[in-house]
Design a protein around this motif. Structure first.
Motif, short mmCIF file in Angstrom:
data_model
loop_
_atom_site.label_atom_id
_atom_site.label_comp_id
_atom_site.label_asym_id
_atom_site.label_seq_id
_atom_site.Cartn_x
_atom_site.Cartn_y
_atom_site.Cartn_z
N TRP A 87 0.81 -1.21 0.00
CA TRP A 87 0.00 0.00 0.00
C TRP A 87 0.85 1.27 0.00
CZ3 TRP A 87 -5.04 0.24 -1.04
CH2 TRP A 87 -5.77 -0.95 -0.96
N ARG A 88 2.04 1.17 0.57
CA ARG A 88 2.93 2.34 0.62
C ARG A 88 3.74 2.50 -0.65
NH1 ARG A 88 7.14 1.11 4.70
NH2 ARG A 88 8.03 0.03 2.89
N ASP A 89 4.45 1.46 -1.07
CA ASP A 89 5.42 1.58 -2.16
C ASP A 89 4.80 1.37 -3.53
OD1 ASP A 89 7.21 1.91 -0.10
OD2 ASP A 89 7.99 -0.13 -0.18
N VAL A 90 3.82 0.49 -3.64
CA VAL A 90 3.22 0.22 -4.94
C VAL A 90 2.08 1.19 -5.24
CG1 VAL A 90 2.07 -1.50 -6.38
CG2 VAL A 90 3.87 -2.22 -4.78
N ILE A 91 1.17 1.31 -4.29
CA ILE A 91 0.01 2.17 -4.52
C ILE A 91 0.32 3.62 -4.18
CG2 ILE A 91 -2.37 2.62 -3.78
CD1 ILE A 91 -2.82 -0.35 -3.68
#
Length: 213
Positions: free
Chosen positions: A22-26
């Motif tokens: 959720w932090r790095d991809v989205i």
């Protein structure tokens, strides 16, 4: 008694991996964490990633995106599983769906622009219009950027029908031209010159309408 929704809980079997997703991809921002959970600030709602031994039931999260196909491929490249590829819906949206590592559905969607609808919406007219008048207005409105076209359609139709009522006449080609000009803010009327000329209309014949306050 009720103050609103504070969090949407997303159970996950690997909190570290879910946080990274959720932090790095989205690209959302972790806002708070403690033993067994991480709160993710999405900008519109808070997701609570909750560590569990086993996910008993999956949830669905809808993410609004600018480019559904690009977002879909990005999530697949990050290890998500495909559910359905980008498609257009009867609700005039584009959607795709993937599953994350815990089987939760992530729906990617955006609203289609009017230029992508595949049909021309009807005018919100109430009075009597000649076919020539209606066709002319639709062609003129096609020059309005899609994002503003619905508002322009409503306002311009209303102004034209007011002119028709004052003239005790059906809506004619001449009334469409006058209403099309006067419905626009005076400061932006210069943008109407080229659409009018494209229809064989001389803007100089409508100086009064261009100067109308």
């Amino acid at each position: 008694m009720f103050f609103g929704i504070s969090h949407l809980v997303v159970p996950c079997t690997n909190l570290e991996n879910a946080t990274r997703f959720w932090r790095d991809v989205i690209g959302f921002v972790p806002a708070r964490s403690a033993e067994g959970y991480v709160d993710i600030d999405t900008g519109s709602a808070m997701l609570r990633l909750l560590q569990v031994h086993k996910v008993e039931s999956q949830i669905t999260v809808r993410l609004q995106v600018a480019d559904v196909a690009h977002a879909y491929q990005t999530l697949l490249a990050a290890g998500s599983s495909p559910r359905y590829e980008p498609m257009r819906t009867p609700e005039l949206e584009e959607m795709a769906c993937v599953s994350d590592a815990d089987g939760h559905a992530i729906v990617l969607w955006r609203t289609l622009t009017e230029d992508e609808w595949g049909f021309v919406p009807e005018l919100p007219k109430q009075g009597e219009w000649t076919a020539e008048a209606e066709e002319l207005l639709q062609r003129l409105l096609a020059h309005v950027p899609a994002f503003f076209r619905m508002l322009a359609r409503r306002k311009t139709t209303r102004v034209i029908e007011q002119l028709a009522q004052e003239a005790h006449s059906p809506v004619t080609r001449e009334l469409v031209i006058k209403g099309y000009i006067t419905a626009s803010a005076k400061v932006t009327r210069f943008r109407l010159v080229e659409p009018l000329r494209a229809e064989g209309i001389n803007p100089d014949d409508y100086r009064a309408e261009f100067e109308y306050e």
